[in-house]
Design a protein around this motif. Sequence first.
Motif, PDB file in Angstrom:
ATOM      1  N   ASP A 350       0.828  -1.214   0.000  1.00  0.00           N
ATOM      2  CA  ASP A 350       0.000   0.000   0.000  1.00  0.00           C
ATOM      3  C   ASP A 350       0.859   1.260   0.000  1.00  0.00           C
ATOM      4  N   SER A 351       1.904   1.266   0.805  1.00  0.00           N
ATOM      5  CA  SER A 351       2.804   2.431   0.859  1.00  0.00           C
ATOM      6  C   SER A 351       3.538   2.612  -0.455  1.00  0.00           C
ATOM      7  N   ALA A 354       0.832   3.954  -3.059  1.00  0.00           N
ATOM      8  CA  ALA A 354       0.382   5.312  -2.735  1.00  0.00           C
ATOM      9  C   ALA A 354       1.512   6.324  -2.854  1.00  0.00           C
ATOM     10  N   GLY A 355       2.736   5.880  -2.614  1.00  0.00           N
ATOM     11  CA  GLY A 355       3.864   6.804  -2.636  1.00  0.00           C
ATOM     12  C   GLY A 355       4.399   7.114  -4.007  1.00  0.00           C
ATOM     13  N   ASN A 477       6.719   1.187   9.509  1.00  0.00           N
ATOM     14  CA  ASN A 477       5.947   1.885   8.480  1.00  0.00           C
ATOM     15  C   ASN A 477       4.799   2.690   9.087  1.00  0.00           C
ATOM     16  N   SER A 481       4.912   6.593   8.145  1.00  0.00           N
ATOM     17  CA  SER A 481       4.081   6.977   6.991  1.00  0.00           C
ATOM     18  C   SER A 481       3.432   8.343   7.159  1.00  0.00           C
ATOM     19  N   ASN A 482       2.973   8.674   8.357  1.00  0.00           N
ATOM     20  CA  ASN A 482       2.343   9.976   8.588  1.00  0.00           C
ATOM     21  C   ASN A 482       3.373  11.092   8.693  1.00  0.00           C
ATOM     22  N   LYS A 486       4.247   8.298   2.338  1.00  0.00           N
ATOM     23  CA  LYS A 486       4.205   6.896   1.985  1.00  0.00           C
ATOM     24  C   LYS A 486       5.452   6.434   1.233  1.00  0.00           C
ATOM     25  N   SER A 489       8.597   6.491   3.439  1.00  0.00           N
ATOM     26  CA  SER A 489       8.432   5.444   4.440  1.00  0.00           C
ATOM     27  C   SER A 489       8.735   4.072   3.840  1.00  0.00           C
ATOM     28  N   PHE A 490       8.256   3.826   2.613  1.00  0.00           N
ATOM     29  CA  PHE A 490       8.532   2.534   1.965  1.00  0.00           C
ATOM     30  C   PHE A 490      10.028   2.344   1.774  1.00  0.00           C
TER      31      PHE A 490
END
Length: 535
Positions: A350-351, A354-355, A477, A481-482, A486, A489-490
Motif C-alpha cells: 500500500d505504501s 500510494a507513494g 511503516n 508513513s504519517n 508513503k 516510508s517505503f
Amino acid sequence: MNQMDVKRKRYAIVSNIIFIINILVLSNVTGEQGIGYLAGAFECFILIFLLTAYSLPEVMARMIRSRMQKGQGKNAHRVFKAVLLLCVLYSVLGSLVLLFGADFLMVKLFRVSYGAFTLRLLIPAYILSVFAQAYRGYFQGMGSAVPTGISLILEKIILFVTGLVFCFLFGSHGKKVSALLVNPEFRASFSAAGIAVGLDLAMLSAVLFLLFVYQTNKRNLKNNARETMRLSERMGELAYSVAAAMLPWAAYGLLARIPVLGGMALYQQGIMEDVKGGIGICGAFYGKYLAVALLFAMAVKLPLVSMESAVLGAYRKEEFKSGREKLSWGIHFVIINGSFLAVMLAVLGDSLMAGFFAGDSGQAGKLLLYGSSFVLFFLAGSFFGDILIGQGRMNTVLLSHFAGVLVFFLYGGVSSRMAHSGMEGIVIGLSLCWLVITGITGFGIMRFMKWEPEWVYLLLIPVGTSALTGILAVLLNKALSNLAGKGVSFLICFIMGMVCNFVLLLALRGLRREELAVIPGGRLLVQFAKIIRLL
C-alpha cells in the motif's frame, strides 16, 4: 551454458527490466484505465509472437553453430536464408490473425469495446520483431551475443521515449474525442494506441540496428565461414527442421505466459456489470502489481544467471558433488531474496503504490498483499526450470507448466465464478500456478541430480527471518508513513528490512562464508559481517 549464453540471458534480463520500468512509468501517465486497454492488446501480441518467433534465435543459433563446427559454411548461411523465408510465412500468418482476430480477441475475450484498434496497430511491431529474431539468431550462431543484447536494450530505450511521446499525442486527441462524444473510454484507448505506435518505432530501430551490423560485417562473417565439407542441404528441409525444433519452445513460452492473459480474460468474463471499471482493475493488475513483482524478481534473476551456469557446468563435467553444492547455494539465494521480497511487498504494498503512483485506486496494493508469494515461487520455479532445460529435460518443465496452468484455471475459474473473488482470486491462482511449477521442477531436480536439500537451512531459517523482518517493517511503516509520507516510508522500511534480514540470517547461522563469496557484493557483506562480529 557457455559464456555467450550467459551474456545473452543477462542482456535479456536487463532488457526486461527496462521494459518493466517503461510499463510502470506509462501506468503513472495513462492511469490504470489506459494500461488496462494496452494490457489485453499487448498480451495477444505476445501470444502470437510466442507461437511463432519466440525461440527462433536459440534454435537457429544451435543449427548454425553445428554446421560451422563441421566446416559447412555455406549450409550455415542456407539456414539463415531458410529462416528468412520462414519469417515471411510467420509474419503473414501472424498479421492475418491480428488483423482479422482483433475484434474477437479484444471485444469477445476481454470485453474491451475499443481495443481492437490498438491490437491492429501492433501488426508492424510483430512483423519487425519476427525478422529481428532471425538476425539475432544469425549473430548468436556466428558466436556473438552482443548485437542481440544491444538491439534488445536499444529497443526498450527507444520505446521509453516514443511510448511517452505518442501516448501524450494520442491521449490529448482522445481527450477531445471523449469530450465530444461524452465517453471517457476514448482517452484511455487512444493513449494505449499511442503506446502501440511507439512500440512499432522501437522495433523498427532494433531491426535497422541489426541490419546495419549485418551489412557492415557481412564480408567478415562469410570469410570466417570455412567450407571443408561439400554437403548441400535443401532450403525446405532446413526450414522444416527449424520449425519443428521450435515447437517445444513455443509450448513452453505459451504455458509460461498464458496465465497472465487468461487471468485478465477470466476476470473480465466474470464481471456481470461495470465492465469499463474492470478494465481499470486489469490495469492495476498488469501495470502495477505484475510489473512491480516482476521488476523485483528480475533484479534477483540477474545475478542468478551465473549460478545457473555454474550448476550446469559442473553437471556437464560430471562433477556431481560440486554441482549439488552450487545448486544449494543458488536455491538458498532464491529463497532468501524471494521470501524477503514477498513479505516486504505484502506488508508495504500500500505504501509503495500510494507513494509512487498518482491517483492510485488502492487495488494494486491489495493485489500485492494477496499475491506477493508469486515472486518467491516464480524465482524458484524458473531457477529449477532453467537448470532442467540446460540438462535437456524440457519434457519435465513442460509437464510442470501444464500442471501449473491447469491448477490456475481450475482455481481462477472457480473463485471468479462461484466465490466472486475478483482479481484477488486471479493473483492467488497465479501464485498457486508457480507453486505447482516449483514443486514439480524441484522434485525433478532432486531426482535427476540426487539432491537432498537441508530443509531447515535452505527454507525454514530464510522464511522465518523474512517473517520477523516483515513484522518489524509493519511497525516502522506505521510510525513513519504519517511523518515522512508513503514513498519515503517505503524506502526507509525496505532498506532497513534488508539490513535487519541480513543480520538475522547471520545471527541464526543462515548464511555461510562460501555462499557469500559467490554472490555479487559478497566480499563487502563478509566485511560487514566481520565488523558486527557475526562471521
